[in-house]
Design a protein around this motif. Sequence first.
Motif, PDB file in Angstrom:
ATOM      1  N   TRP A  64      63.622  34.726  32.321  1.00 23.73           N
ATOM      2  CA  TRP A  64      63.267  34.579  33.730  1.00 23.73           C
ATOM      3  C   TRP A  64      61.751  34.674  33.923  1.00 23.73           C
ATOM      4  O   TRP A  64      61.156  33.907  34.671  1.00 23.73           O
ATOM      5  CB  TRP A  64      63.976  35.638  34.566  1.00 23.73           C
ATOM      6  CG  TRP A  64      63.546  35.610  36.007  1.00 23.73           C
ATOM      7  CD1 TRP A  64      62.712  36.471  36.650  1.00 23.73           C
ATOM      8  CD2 TRP A  64      63.917  34.628  36.982  1.00 23.73           C
ATOM      9  NE1 TRP A  64      62.534  36.102  37.955  1.00 23.73           N
ATOM     10  CE2 TRP A  64      63.255  34.973  38.201  1.00 23.73           C
ATOM     11  CE3 TRP A  64      64.724  33.494  36.950  1.00 23.73           C
ATOM     12  CZ2 TRP A  64      63.404  34.220  39.352  1.00 23.73           C
ATOM     13  CZ3 TRP A  64      64.865  32.740  38.114  1.00 23.73           C
ATOM     14  CH2 TRP A  64      64.217  33.121  39.290  1.00 23.73           C
ATOM     15  N   THR A  65      61.132  35.608  33.223  1.00 20.35           N
ATOM     16  CA  THR A  65      59.691  35.816  33.367  1.00 20.35           C
ATOM     17  C   THR A  65      58.892  34.602  32.902  1.00 20.35           C
ATOM     18  O   THR A  65      57.918  34.197  33.544  1.00 20.35           O
ATOM     19  CB  THR A  65      59.254  37.055  32.564  1.00 20.35           C
ATOM     20  OG1 THR A  65      59.980  38.199  33.025  1.00 20.35           O
ATOM     21  CG2 THR A  65      57.761  37.310  32.720  1.00 20.35           C
ATOM     22  N   TYR A  66      59.306  34.004  31.775  1.00 19.99           N
ATOM     23  CA  TYR A  66      58.554  32.898  31.176  1.00 19.99           C
ATOM     24  C   TYR A  66      59.345  31.587  31.243  1.00 19.99           C
ATOM     25  O   TYR A  66      59.256  30.755  30.335  1.00 19.99           O
ATOM     26  CB  TYR A  66      58.220  33.238  29.725  1.00 19.99           C
ATOM     27  CG  TYR A  66      57.449  34.525  29.573  1.00 19.99           C
ATOM     28  CD1 TYR A  66      56.137  34.628  30.009  1.00 19.99           C
ATOM     29  CD2 TYR A  66      58.048  35.659  29.017  1.00 19.99           C
ATOM     30  CE1 TYR A  66      55.432  35.810  29.897  1.00 19.99           C
ATOM     31  CE2 TYR A  66      57.348  36.848  28.892  1.00 19.99           C
ATOM     32  CZ  TYR A  66      56.041  36.920  29.329  1.00 19.99           C
ATOM     33  OH  TYR A  66      55.349  38.097  29.212  1.00 19.99           O
ATOM     34  N   VAL A 187      49.051  31.998  24.901  1.00 25.52           N
ATOM     35  CA  VAL A 187      49.783  33.261  24.791  1.00 25.52           C
ATOM     36  C   VAL A 187      51.102  33.199  25.547  1.00 25.52           C
ATOM     37  O   VAL A 187      52.164  33.546  25.003  1.00 25.52           O
ATOM     38  CB  VAL A 187      48.916  34.437  25.306  1.00 25.52           C
ATOM     39  CG1 VAL A 187      49.750  35.717  25.389  1.00 25.52           C
ATOM     40  CG2 VAL A 187      47.718  34.650  24.380  1.00 25.52           C
ATOM     41  N   ARG A 188      51.093  32.765  26.794  1.00 23.53           N
ATOM     42  CA  ARG A 188      52.338  32.696  27.563  1.00 23.53           C
ATOM     43  C   ARG A 188      53.296  31.662  26.970  1.00 23.53           C
ATOM     44  O   ARG A 188      54.521  31.845  26.997  1.00 23.53           O
ATOM     45  CB  ARG A 188      52.062  32.387  29.036  1.00 23.53           C
ATOM     46  CG  ARG A 188      51.464  33.554  29.807  1.00 23.53           C
ATOM     47  CD  ARG A 188      51.348  33.213  31.300  1.00 23.53           C
ATOM     48  NE  ARG A 188      52.653  33.014  31.916  1.00 23.53           N
ATOM     49  CZ  ARG A 188      53.349  33.977  32.518  1.00 23.53           C
ATOM     50  NH1 ARG A 188      52.871  35.216  32.558  1.00 23.53           N
ATOM     51  NH2 ARG A 188      54.506  33.695  33.062  1.00 23.53           N
ATOM     52  N   GLY A 189      52.760  30.575  26.425  1.00 18.33           N
ATOM     53  CA  GLY A 189      53.603  29.588  25.771  1.00 18.33           C
ATOM     54  C   GLY A 189      54.284  30.157  24.546  1.00 18.33           C
ATOM     55  O   GLY A 189      55.466  29.886  24.284  1.00 18.33           O
ATOM     56  N   PHE A 190      53.537  30.951  23.779  1.00 13.60           N
ATOM     57  CA  PHE A 190      54.103  31.617  22.605  1.00 13.60           C
ATOM     58  C   PHE A 190      55.255  32.530  23.022  1.00 13.60           C
ATOM     59  O   PHE A 190      56.364  32.445  22.491  1.00 13.60           O
ATOM     60  CB  PHE A 190      53.006  32.435  21.913  1.00 13.60           C
ATOM     61  CG  PHE A 190      53.448  33.162  20.673  1.00 13.60           C
ATOM     62  CD1 PHE A 190      53.047  32.730  19.423  1.00 13.60           C
ATOM     63  CD2 PHE A 190      54.256  34.297  20.754  1.00 13.60           C
ATOM     64  CE1 PHE A 190      53.445  33.415  18.275  1.00 13.60           C
ATOM     65  CE2 PHE A 190      54.655  34.972  19.623  1.00 13.60           C
ATOM     66  CZ  PHE A 190      54.251  34.532  18.375  1.00 13.60           C
ATOM     67  N   GLY A 192      56.913  32.666  25.847  1.00 13.79           N
ATOM     68  CA  GLY A 192      57.995  31.956  26.496  1.00 13.79           C
ATOM     69  C   GLY A 192      58.895  31.241  25.503  1.00 13.79           C
ATOM     70  O   GLY A 192      60.131  31.282  25.624  1.00 13.79           O
ATOM     71  N   THR A 193      58.310  30.585  24.520  1.00 14.88           N
ATOM     72  CA  THR A 193      59.099  29.898  23.491  1.00 14.88           C
ATOM     73  C   THR A 193      59.892  30.908  22.679  1.00 14.88           C
ATOM     74  O   THR A 193      61.075  30.686  22.364  1.00 14.88           O
ATOM     75  CB  THR A 193      58.172  29.082  22.572  1.00 14.88           C
ATOM     76  OG1 THR A 193      57.387  28.195  23.367  1.00 14.88           O
ATOM     77  CG2 THR A 193      58.970  28.281  21.567  1.00 14.88           C
ATOM     78  N   PHE A 194      59.270  32.017  22.332  1.00 12.10           N
ATOM     79  CA  PHE A 194      59.936  33.107  21.604  1.00 12.10           C
ATOM     80  C   PHE A 194      61.128  33.614  22.412  1.00 12.10           C
ATOM     81  O   PHE A 194      62.225  33.822  21.878  1.00 12.10           O
ATOM     82  CB  PHE A 194      58.920  34.223  21.364  1.00 12.10           C
ATOM     83  CG  PHE A 194      59.380  35.318  20.456  1.00 12.10           C
ATOM     84  CD1 PHE A 194      59.081  35.301  19.103  1.00 12.10           C
ATOM     85  CD2 PHE A 194      60.107  36.395  20.946  1.00 12.10           C
ATOM     86  CE1 PHE A 194      59.492  36.322  18.265  1.00 12.10           C
ATOM     87  CE2 PHE A 194      60.516  37.421  20.122  1.00 12.10           C
ATOM     88  CZ  PHE A 194      60.213  37.385  18.771  1.00 12.10           C
ATOM     89  N   ALA A 195      60.922  33.801  23.713  1.00 14.34           N
ATOM     90  CA  ALA A 195      61.982  34.342  24.571  1.00 14.34           C
ATOM     91  C   ALA A 195      63.168  33.393  24.646  1.00 14.34           C
ATOM     92  O   ALA A 195      64.334  33.811  24.495  1.00 14.34           O
ATOM     93  CB  ALA A 195      61.422  34.606  25.973  1.00 14.34           C
ATOM     94  N   TRP A 196      62.919  32.118  24.879  1.00 13.28           N
ATOM     95  CA  TRP A 196      64.007  31.159  24.980  1.00 13.28           C
ATOM     96  C   TRP A 196      64.746  31.008  23.657  1.00 13.28           C
ATOM     97  O   TRP A 196      65.972  30.886  23.626  1.00 13.28           O
ATOM     98  CB  TRP A 196      63.471  29.802  25.433  1.00 13.28           C
ATOM     99  CG  TRP A 196      63.276  29.724  26.912  1.00 13.28           C
ATOM    100  CD1 TRP A 196      62.169  30.090  27.624  1.00 13.28           C
ATOM    101  CD2 TRP A 196      64.226  29.267  27.879  1.00 13.28           C
ATOM    102  NE1 TRP A 196      62.370  29.895  28.966  1.00 13.28           N
ATOM    103  CE2 TRP A 196      63.620  29.386  29.159  1.00 13.28           C
ATOM    104  CE3 TRP A 196      65.524  28.764  27.790  1.00 13.28           C
ATOM    105  CZ2 TRP A 196      64.275  29.011  30.323  1.00 13.28           C
ATOM    106  CZ3 TRP A 196      66.179  28.393  28.961  1.00 13.28           C
ATOM    107  CH2 TRP A 196      65.558  28.522  30.198  1.00 13.28           C
ATOM    108  N   PHE A 197      63.996  31.025  22.565  1.00  7.22           N
ATOM    109  CA  PHE A 197      64.626  30.896  21.255  1.00  7.22           C
ATOM    110  C   PHE A 197      65.643  32.016  21.021  1.00  7.22           C
ATOM    111  O   PHE A 197      66.803  31.765  20.672  1.00  7.22           O
ATOM    112  CB  PHE A 197      63.549  30.923  20.157  1.00  7.22           C
ATOM    113  CG  PHE A 197      64.114  30.949  18.761  1.00  7.22           C
ATOM    114  CD1 PHE A 197      64.537  29.781  18.154  1.00  7.22           C
ATOM    115  CD2 PHE A 197      64.230  32.140  18.056  1.00  7.22           C
ATOM    116  CE1 PHE A 197      65.064  29.795  16.872  1.00  7.22           C
ATOM    117  CE2 PHE A 197      64.757  32.164  16.775  1.00  7.22           C
ATOM    118  CZ  PHE A 197      65.172  30.986  16.176  1.00  7.22           C
TER     119      PHE A 197
END
Length: 267
Positions: A64-66, A187-190, A192-197
């Motif tokens: 949700w955050t990212y 940083v946020r892309g990193f 966010g991608t980590f979170a979704w994965f």
Amino acid sequence: MDLGVDLTGWLVLAFGALLVGFGKTAIGGAVTISVIAFATVLPTRESTGALLLLLLLGDAIAVWTYRRDADLPLLSRLIAPVLVGVLAGAAFLQWAPSGWIAPLIGGIVVVMSLMEIGQRLARVRARRRRARSAGDSQAPAAVPPLTDAHSRTAGHTFGSLAGFTTMVANSGGPVMSLYLVRADLPVRGFVGTFAWFFAVVNLMKLPFSIGIGLVRLERFGLLLSLVPLVLLGAALGRWLIGRIRRDVFEWTILLVALASGVVLALR
């Protein structure tokens, strides 16, 4: 409510739960410490299932955050290899002695971390030599990504390893961190991608974990008592991400991954 652990045990689990939230919204490798904390208090297999439920909560917060920051094309290349890794991890859990799990995963992470750090340091030195030979007195530019993280080979290798390590011991964070740190993401892309994965991977793991008896309802009260710590850790992670420089963030990721691997290897 009987939580099934003494006060000291609960405090150790509370610290692990705090790092779950922090890792999901900031430094993903920190979750490895949570793995160790839970395995210290609870039986190894039971700790894996209990931690998975808290990780799913952390995933929901992080997604949700990212929600607008993930690199979806990169993630799409990981679906098949991750599923292969999860299936291999489930099979491994059926026959492998529990004493093999942590050293095996730790060894993999240590080797990969040292290779990544070594290559980055070599490239920094090479750029400094070129700058000196050209008479450039300015500081060298940031090191570019070492490989194309969108390539099929990288996706298959890191995806399958991440799926395997996260299925076996909830320790896929360091592997995925090493993959994403090569992708030249903000940083946020990193994060966010980590979170979704991991949101997708942990949902994939849930039926397997239930099927082989890792997830049990007996610990529901204990897990409920740890939910506020996950929320607090997530808030701390969100606060940090808005204040950290990209180069500091990337080196922190690499060093946390290396430290996590060493701790796992020596368990």
